[in-house]
Motif scaffolding. Structure first.
Motif, PDB file in Angstrom:
ATOM      1  N   ASP A   1      35.667  51.821  40.665  1.00 24.80           N
ATOM      2  CA  ASP A   1      36.897  51.251  39.922  1.00 24.80           C
ATOM      3  C   ASP A   1      37.786  50.540  40.747  1.00 24.80           C
ATOM      4  N   LYS A   2      37.840  50.329  42.112  1.00 19.60           N
ATOM      5  CA  LYS A   2      38.434  49.430  42.653  1.00 19.60           C
ATOM      6  C   LYS A   2      38.044  48.118  42.491  1.00 19.60           C
ATOM      7  N   ASP A   3      36.795  47.832  42.538  1.00 18.61           N
ATOM      8  CA  ASP A   3      36.388  46.593  42.193  1.00 18.61           C
ATOM      9  C   ASP A   3      36.443  45.976  40.975  1.00 18.61           C
ATOM     10  N   ILE A   4      36.524  46.678  39.875  1.00 17.30           N
ATOM     11  CA  ILE A   4      36.685  46.434  38.466  1.00 17.30           C
ATOM     12  C   ILE A   4      38.306  45.983  38.394  1.00 17.30           C
ATOM     13  N   LEU A   5      39.134  46.725  39.172  1.00 15.66           N
ATOM     14  CA  LEU A   5      40.559  46.372  39.108  1.00 15.66           C
ATOM     15  C   LEU A   5      40.887  44.941  39.739  1.00 15.66           C
ATOM     16  N   ALA A   6      40.299  44.921  40.918  1.00  9.92           N
ATOM     17  CA  ALA A   6      40.501  43.511  41.747  1.00  9.92           C
ATOM     18  C   ALA A   6      39.710  42.642  40.769  1.00  9.92           C
ATOM     19  N   ALA A   7      38.641  42.700  40.290  1.00 13.06           N
ATOM     20  CA  ALA A   7      38.216  41.684  39.266  1.00 13.06           C
ATOM     21  C   ALA A   7      39.115  41.176  38.304  1.00 13.06           C
ATOM     22  N   TYR A   8      39.886  42.092  37.584  1.00 16.66           N
ATOM     23  CA  TYR A   8      40.949  42.239  36.636  1.00 16.66           C
ATOM     24  C   TYR A   8      41.839  41.415  37.055  1.00 16.66           C
ATOM     25  N   TYR A   9      42.623  41.678  38.151  1.00 17.82           N
ATOM     26  CA  TYR A   9      43.601  41.041  38.683  1.00 17.82           C
ATOM     27  C   TYR A   9      43.443  39.255  39.551  1.00 17.82           C
ATOM     28  N   LEU A  10      42.095  39.359  39.685  1.00 17.35           N
ATOM     29  CA  LEU A  10      41.637  37.950  40.444  1.00 17.35           C
ATOM     30  C   LEU A  10      41.407  37.210  38.957  1.00 17.35           C
ATOM     31  N   GLY A  11      40.929  37.613  38.046  1.00 20.91           N
ATOM     32  CA  GLY A  11      40.617  36.969  36.716  1.00 20.91           C
ATOM     33  C   GLY A  11      41.873  36.721  36.222  1.00 20.91           C
TER      34      GLY A  11
END
Length: 679
Positions: free
Chosen positions: A335-345
């Motif tokens: 879930d941390k990876d998905i959240l980071a991807a969302y913020y970065l994207g």
């Protein structure tokens, strides 16, 4: 009969379990003689009790100059010698690695026996150092404690330089958060300086160097070698980092979270997100409802099941698609990876981000709730209370939080009477809006709806039960935490946000001198609220939404807050409180009750009318009677119960019966104050 006498008698009778319990109780008794302390500690150790009690007793006696030969022998025999093999093995493995490491320029490692420090293990990762040459014990150290204790990243003009870093946690933090030189196209190693070679070598008994050395990010400088900083890698090692193109930050490079916690409702959390928005080293989004975030993560997981190859992604490489592809290619996505991807994207979240920064960005996360509720689990016999909050439990058990390796917790805090009154104002405005919306719907459809409407809740009871400023010091989420007063941020912004940047291990940036949201200046968080650094939010206390009795009640039962965090009493006059006084106050919460009563009258679903009841047939008198009954039962009685419970002067503990601590207050530099501190 004293505990020590009971312990001796139980030991004589061979009742080990009972004797151990009595000796343990005696060991906590400050009235013991040194002889009795030693006796209790020896028995506890030999009988297999809590070894840390014995360890502490022996250490205290030694430091006081009592029984030093005996206690040193006991400490060495029980705690050092059984661990020598492990300490020696770790030292020798680390030495072997460092002898081959290109960026440690000294290789004359002493033998294990020649090291100037012995480490006596206390628990996993924690030790008491002993200096044989001086025959002295040093202070307790925990190399794994999840705290970043200094502002490593205050100035990023040059490569990071840090002196005397002995924490494994902080060493790994530097490795994980300083970007590789070939990623940023310039020399960007972490320079660690140690003045004393012997002390550095001694810590090789405790550290695990292998993960720190793998990427060759670190340069070790000993003593006068500090003059070499920073090294010209092109000239000295033939490595020209300028030839490498700038590499975008990857999803798993984001390892640290700034958790902006909702300690109270209307505590100023929106203001703090707006100040941190646009920082060159922060991925930032406004406060979001946690349930919405969790739902969004679930939706991504659902969507990704329909993707069978990278070819299924759009070919354009901009924005979120780039990070969706990267996420798809990762193994073991969290879930941390998905959240980071969302913020970065999302380009809005990275509006001020410096793509060439020496460090990876921190992710600012502000999970929000409609309200924070606390319940008290009271042990009346021992006068102990365990706090329970379903909202906090959601945070504590969230896989998002569990997968961030580094977390800094920041709790904005506002004068409780003001935040509570602001909550009433907000609920009243929301209720009015919902009534107006319902009337429009009914007029348009020519039908009556029985839809439940927004209500005004009992903000006083909610606030007085909210003890989220009391933290469990054993909980990872609060081991690196600070409380920041909303009033300080508004009235002394430079001092507040300079100190906050230092705590967060970030540079103080120009973006912290104004408020923005996704780059938009001075947004309106809640309609009608003061924007930006407007100080009206400090001095506007919303007297029309909460009366003096309510505020007196709050100040009395939150006395610890006022004293710890520097607020003066404006209503509580210092008089003692008893049950009669509590009843008098609770019976005259006239201001807030007026709003609660009005909202109950409007919100028909809350009157508990039988199913199918024709609301038009009930008289105004009956409506009023039901309102009075509801007010009496739901609010008055609950307040009385709460007040009488808190009158016991409860001691708040965690689930392990350890006393909770007040969250530390962010300390401001007096030289940076623009006006006197708010009280």
């Amino acid at each position: 009969m004293q505990a020590i006498e009971i312990a001796r008698r139980m030991a004589e009778l061979g009742q080990t379990k009972e004797a151990l319990r009595a000796y343990t109780l005696a060991a906590h008794n400050e009235g013991l003689t040194p002889e009795e302390e030693l006796e209790a500690a020896v028995y506890i150790l030999q009988a297999g009790g809590n070894y840390q009690i014995s360890y502490t007793c022996f250490l205290n006696l030694y430091r006081r100059g009592l029984y030093q030969e005996e206690t040193l022998a006991l400490l060495t025999g029980a705690f050092y010698e059984p661990n020598i093999k492990e300490l020696r093995g770790r030292y020798e493995r680390n030495v072997k690695l460092l002898k081959k490491y290109p960026y440690l320029f000294r290789k004359d490692f002493p033998s294990f026996e020649e090291l100037p420090i012995r480490f006596y293990p206390y628990s996993d990762g924690s030790y008491i150092p002993f200096f044989p040459a001086r025959r002295e014990f040093g202070e307790f150290i925990d190399i794994k404690k999840p705290v970043v204790s200094r502002n490593f990243f205050r100035d990023l003009e040059k490569p990071v330089l840090a002196s005397e870093v002995y924490s494994q946690y902080e060493l790994e933090y530097l490795r994980d958060n300083v970007r590789r030189s070939d990623y940023v196209g310039r020399e960007n190693h972490v320079y660690l300086h140690y003045e004393d070679w012997g002390i550095f070598c001694s810590y090789l008994q405790c550290w695990n160097m292998r993960p720190l050395l793998e990427e060759e990010k670190i340069v070790f400088l000993m003593g006068e070698e500090i003059a070499q900083y920073p090294i010209d890698f092109k000239e000295r090692f033939g490595i020209d980092y300028s030839q490498y193109p700038l590499k975008p930050v990857g999803i798993r490079e984001v390892t640290r979270m700034i958790w902006l916690s909702q300690i109270l409702s209307h505590n100023g959390i929106f203001f703090f997100t707006e100040v941190l928005d646009g920082h060159p080293n922060i991925l930032c989004a406004p406060a979001q409802m946690l349930d919405d975030v969790v739902e969004g993560l679930g939706q991504w997981k659902k969507n990704v099941k329909g993707i069978h190859s990278v070819a299924d992604f759009p070919k354009n490489d901009d924005g979120i698609n780039h990070f969706r592809r990267e996420l798809y290619l990762l193994k073991g996505v969290t879930d941390k990876d998905i959240l980071a991807a969302y913020y970065l994207g999302d380009k809005r979240c990275s509006v001020g981000l410096d793509p060439a920064a020496r460090i990876t960005p921190a992710l600012l996360f502000s999970p929000h709730f409609g309200n924070i509720h606390y319940r008290l689990r009271v042990d009346t016999k021992q006068n102990l209370t365990v706090l329970y909050s379903p909202q906090y439990e959601k945070i504590r058990n969230s896989p998002i939080f569990k997968n961030f390796k580094y977390i800094k917790s920041v709790a904005p805090f506002r004068r409780p009477t003001t935040s509570s009154a602001a909550a009433v104002r907000y609920m009243w405005n929301r209720a009015q809006e919902s009534w107006e919306e319902l009337e429009k719907e009914e007029a348009a459809e020519d039908t009556k709806k029985e839809t439940p409407q927004n209500m005004v809740g009992d903000s006083v009871s909610t606030s007085v039960l909210n003890r989220s400023y009391l933290i469990d010091w054993q909980d990872r989420l609060f081991q690196d935490s600070v409380l920041v007063r909303f009033e300080d941020g508004k009235l002394n912004p430079k001092a507040t946000f300079t100190a906050l940047a230092e705590f967060l291990d970030l540079p103080y940036a120009e973006s912290m001198t104004y408020c923005s949201q996704f780059g938009e200046l001075n947004p309106e968080g809640i309609k009608g609220d003061a924007r930006g650094f407007d100080t009206r939010a400090v001095f506007e206390t919303h007297e029309e939404f909460m009366g003096e009795n309510e505020r007196y009640f709050l100040e009395y039962f939150l006395r610890d807050v006022y004293q710890e965090y520097g607020y003066d009493f404006h209503y509580y006059d210092g008089q003692p409180m008893d049950e009669q006084r509590v009843e008098e106050l609770c019976g005259h919460f006239d201001t807030i009750d007026r709003y609660i009563e009005a909202s109950i009258k409007k919100a028909r679903a809350k009157l508990e009318l039988p199913e199918g009841f024709d609301f038009g047939k009930i008289s105004k008198e009956e409506i009023q009677m039901r309102i009075v009954e509801c007010m009496s039962e739901v609010n008055h009685e609950n307040r009385l119960k709460t007040g009488k419970t808190l009158l016991r002067g409860l001691h708040f503990i965690n689930n392990h019966a350890q006393e909770l601590h007040m969250m530390p207050l962010l300390k401001l530099d007096p030289a940076l104050l623009e006006q006197p501190l708010y009280h």
